[in-house]
Structures are given as structure tokens and as C-alpha cells.
Scaffold this motif. Structure first.
Motif, mmCIF file in Angstrom:
data_model
loop_
_atom_site.group_PDB
_atom_site.id
_atom_site.type_symbol
_atom_site.label_atom_id
_atom_site.label_comp_id
_atom_site.label_asym_id
_atom_site.label_seq_id
_atom_site.Cartn_x
_atom_site.Cartn_y
_atom_site.Cartn_z
ATOM 1 N N HIS A 57 0.879 -1.224 -0.058
ATOM 2 C CA HIS A 57 0.204 0.068 -0.087
ATOM 3 C C HIS A 57 0.845 1.274 0.082
ATOM 4 C CE1 HIS A 57 -3.440 -2.578 1.804
ATOM 5 N NE2 HIS A 57 -3.630 -2.613 0.343
ATOM 6 N N ALA A 58 2.077 1.226 0.798
ATOM 7 C CA ALA A 58 2.862 2.335 0.660
ATOM 8 C C ALA A 58 3.471 2.900 -0.750
ATOM 9 C CB ALA A 58 4.086 2.163 1.858
ATOM 10 N N ASN A 59 3.569 1.570 -1.372
ATOM 11 C CA ASN A 59 3.961 1.950 -2.892
ATOM 12 C C ASN A 59 3.001 1.804 -3.794
ATOM 13 O OD1 ASN A 59 6.968 1.527 -2.928
ATOM 14 N ND2 ASN A 59 6.406 -0.349 -1.654
ATOM 15 N N GLY A 60 1.687 2.264 -3.644
ATOM 16 C CA GLY A 60 0.551 2.504 -4.553
ATOM 17 C C GLY A 60 -0.168 1.425 -4.836
ATOM 18 N N SER A 61 0.111 0.147 -4.362
ATOM 19 C CA SER A 61 -0.410 -1.170 -4.723
ATOM 20 C C SER A 61 -1.491 -1.532 -4.129
ATOM 21 C CB SER A 61 0.783 -2.357 -4.936
ATOM 22 O OG SER A 61 1.803 -1.882 -5.888
ATOM 23 N N GLU A 62 -2.301 -2.510 -4.594
ATOM 24 C CA GLU A 62 -3.448 -3.173 -3.809
ATOM 25 C C GLU A 62 -3.120 -4.655 -3.575
ATOM 26 O OE1 GLU A 62 -6.049 -1.361 -2.509
ATOM 27 O OE2 GLU A 62 -5.180 0.594 -3.144
ATOM 28 N N TYR A 63 -3.917 -5.134 -2.847
ATOM 29 C CA TYR A 63 -3.948 -6.573 -2.742
ATOM 30 C C TYR A 63 -5.427 -7.261 -2.693
ATOM 31 C CZ TYR A 63 -3.812 -11.466 -0.720
ATOM 32 O OH TYR A 63 -4.123 -12.652 -0.584
ATOM 33 N N TYR A 64 -5.679 -8.126 -3.453
ATOM 34 C CA TYR A 64 -7.255 -8.674 -3.479
ATOM 35 C C TYR A 64 -7.196 -10.049 -3.155
ATOM 36 C CZ TYR A 64 -7.789 -4.324 -6.202
ATOM 37 O OH TYR A 64 -7.639 -3.157 -6.684
ATOM 38 N N GLN A 65 -7.976 -10.434 -2.177
ATOM 39 C CA GLN A 65 -8.081 -11.719 -1.636
ATOM 40 C C GLN A 65 -9.245 -12.496 -2.533
ATOM 41 O OE1 GLN A 65 -8.483 -12.265 2.591
ATOM 42 N NE2 GLN A 65 -8.685 -14.369 2.420
ATOM 43 N N LEU A 66 -8.703 -13.622 -3.142
ATOM 44 C CA LEU A 66 -9.478 -14.544 -3.831
ATOM 45 C C LEU A 66 -10.177 -15.618 -3.059
ATOM 46 C CD1 LEU A 66 -7.020 -14.646 -7.119
ATOM 47 C CD2 LEU A 66 -9.304 -13.321 -6.836
ATOM 48 N N PRO A 67 -11.163 -16.198 -3.533
ATOM 49 C CA PRO A 67 -11.478 -17.578 -2.722
ATOM 50 C C PRO A 67 -10.505 -18.650 -2.839
ATOM 51 C CG PRO A 67 -13.161 -16.862 -4.346
ATOM 52 C CD PRO A 67 -11.820 -15.891 -4.821
ATOM 53 N N ASN A 68 -10.647 -19.427 -1.840
ATOM 54 C CA ASN A 68 -9.458 -20.646 -1.793
ATOM 55 C C ASN A 68 -9.398 -21.268 -3.317
ATOM 56 O OD1 ASN A 68 -8.521 -23.070 -1.211
ATOM 57 N ND2 ASN A 68 -8.650 -22.723 0.736
ATOM 58 N N ARG A 69 -8.151 -21.420 -3.692
ATOM 59 C CA ARG A 69 -7.913 -21.863 -5.038
ATOM 60 C C ARG A 69 -8.588 -23.488 -5.049
ATOM 61 N NH1 ARG A 69 -3.133 -23.975 -7.827
ATOM 62 N NH2 ARG A 69 -3.103 -23.090 -9.925
ATOM 63 N N LYS A 70 -8.914 -24.178 -4.140
ATOM 64 C CA LYS A 70 -9.350 -25.378 -4.136
ATOM 65 C C LYS A 70 -10.901 -25.424 -4.370
ATOM 66 C CE LYS A 70 -6.322 -27.220 -0.600
ATOM 67 N NZ LYS A 70 -6.178 -28.142 0.769
ATOM 68 N N ASN A 71 -11.312 -24.286 -4.149
ATOM 69 C CA ASN A 71 -12.677 -24.068 -4.868
ATOM 70 C C ASN A 71 -12.764 -23.397 -6.067
ATOM 71 O OD1 ASN A 71 -15.346 -23.477 -5.429
ATOM 72 N ND2 ASN A 71 -15.863 -22.577 -3.558
ATOM 73 N N VAL A 72 -12.229 -24.379 -7.103
ATOM 74 C CA VAL A 72 -11.780 -23.782 -8.443
ATOM 75 C C VAL A 72 -12.656 -23.065 -9.263
ATOM 76 C CG1 VAL A 72 -11.092 -24.952 -10.665
ATOM 77 C CG2 VAL A 72 -10.254 -26.173 -8.783
ATOM 78 N N LEU A 73 -14.069 -23.152 -9.272
ATOM 79 C CA LEU A 73 -14.997 -22.344 -9.862
ATOM 80 C C LEU A 73 -15.086 -21.127 -9.294
ATOM 81 C CD1 LEU A 73 -17.608 -24.841 -11.020
ATOM 82 C CD2 LEU A 73 -15.926 -23.981 -12.471
ATOM 83 N N ALA A 74 -15.120 -20.830 -8.056
ATOM 84 C CA ALA A 74 -15.266 -19.755 -7.335
ATOM 85 C C ALA A 74 -13.929 -19.012 -7.564
ATOM 86 C CB ALA A 74 -15.471 -19.727 -5.770
ATOM 87 N N TYR A 75 -12.895 -19.591 -7.566
ATOM 88 C CA TYR A 75 -11.868 -18.809 -7.770
ATOM 89 C C TYR A 75 -11.365 -18.615 -9.036
ATOM 90 C CZ TYR A 75 -6.385 -18.577 -8.067
ATOM 91 O OH TYR A 75 -5.121 -17.934 -7.914
ATOM 92 N N PHE A 76 -11.678 -19.414 -9.961
ATOM 93 C CA PHE A 76 -11.645 -18.882 -11.345
ATOM 94 C C PHE A 76 -12.687 -17.523 -11.856
ATOM 95 C CE2 PHE A 76 -13.317 -19.034 -15.585
ATOM 96 C CZ PHE A 76 -12.064 -19.108 -16.516
ATOM 97 N N PHE A 77 -13.744 -17.612 -11.547
ATOM 98 C CA PHE A 77 -14.499 -16.626 -11.811
ATOM 99 C C PHE A 77 -14.232 -15.153 -11.118
ATOM 100 C CE2 PHE A 77 -17.038 -20.076 -13.513
ATOM 101 C CZ PHE A 77 -17.221 -19.628 -14.508
#
Length: 173
Positions: free
Chosen positions: A52-72
Motif C-alpha cells: 500500500h505504501a508503494n501505491g499497490s493493492e491486494y485482492y483476496q480471492l476465494p480458496n484455490r481449492k474451490n476452483v470455480l469460485a476462484y476462477f470466476f
């Protein structure tokens, strides 16, 4: 240029794919680059503070084991980015690469950190989805992809480093 860095393992302080990318990120010239991160875990606050100090963001995705939710979720997040930079350990990165492709990202960079893949069925699809590949060594290229078609856009370097990575971001889409 807006770049989304996707790490297929945990976004953590020590060890693993996140440490490699953060080492590059810390020394990378960010002029004309907007670099954001996504992964499926909640990272330590110290990492969030740093990006954040460098102007970047972080986005948390669903667990990768839940492939469809993660993918979409990733496909939706990819909209609006010029490039995706995927840090992965195998051909299972087809999930991230296909999501980016369906989101319209033409510049799909894969940075694979292993020299073997047990996912032979995925390898064929994998080879068709990325635009550029960054590899830590020749051995990775030959061990992981030699049995399939050769691509001249597979780049390798013992130390990919900040200059090489910066150049990769500005390669043609």
C-alpha cells in the motif's frame, strides 16, 4: 501499465513464491507501472502495509481449492488490467491463465518455479495460454516443456532480476 500479480500459493513473509515476487517488487522501478497483487489467503499486515505504501493493492480471492469460485473471481478481477503475471509451480496455472484470457488480457506472463509437472494433460493447454514465460533456469524449460512444442518466447535467466522483469512487462502484447 496495470499489472496484476497472481501468486498461486500463499502470500506470506518468508519462503515461497511470494518472497520471490516481493524481492523483485522491492527493487523494480515502478515508473509507468501500477502493480497489484492477488492470492487466496489473508497476508500479514506488514506485507499489506508495504505494498500500500508503494501505491499497490491486494485482492483476496476465494480458496484455490474451490476452483470455480476462484476462477470466476479472478476473471472478474482481471478486467481492467493490461497484463497478468502468474507465479506458479506447475501447469495448474492454466486456471489463472484461462481466467485472464477470458477477461481479455493479451499479455499473460507465467513465471514457473518448478522443473517438473505431474499434470501432463494440462501441459498442452498450458502452452497455448501464456504470451511470455519467465523461467529461473534452462533446466526448467527442458524438463517441464521439452516433450511439447518449442516456443521462442520462453525466456530463462539464472537470476531474472529487476531489469529483466521490467523489460518483460513492456514486451508487445
Amino acid at each position: 501499465m496495470k499489472i496484476l500479480v497472481t501468486i498461486t500459493t500463499g502470500f506470506t513473509l518468508v519462503g515461497g513464491l511470494a518472497s520471490v515476487m516481493m524481492n523483485y517488487y522491492r527493487v523494480l522501478t515502478k515508473t509507468n507501472l501500477n502493480i497489484d497483487f492477488c492470492c487466496s489467503n489473508e497476508p500479514p499486515q506488514v506485507l499489506l502495509d508495504e505494498i500500500h505504501a508503494n501505491g499497490s493493492e491486494y485482492y483476496q480471492l476465494p480458496n484455490r481449492k474451490n476452483v470455480l469460485a476462484y476462477f470466476f473471481a479472478l476473471k472478474q478481477l482481471c478486467r481492467g488490467y493490461d497484463a497478468i503475471h502468474v507465479h506458479a509451480n506447475s501447469a495448474t496455472a492454466v486456471i489463472e491463465l484461462q481466467a485472464a484470457r477470458w477477461a481479455g488480457i493479451k499479455k499473460r506472463i507465467i513465471h514457473n518455479h518448478s522443473s517438473r509437472s505431474q499434470h501432463n494433460v494440462l501441459n498442452q493447454l498450458f502452452l497455448s495460454l501464456y504470451k511470455y514465460m519467465l523461467l529461473p533456469a534452462k533446466e526448467t524449460k527442458y524438463n517441464l516443456y521439452n516433450s511439447y512444442r518449442y516456443r521462442d518466447d520462453i525466456h530463462f535467466s539464472p537470476n531474472i532480476g529487476k531489469v529483466y522483469l521490467h523489460q518483460a512487462y513492456f514486451l508487445p502484447a
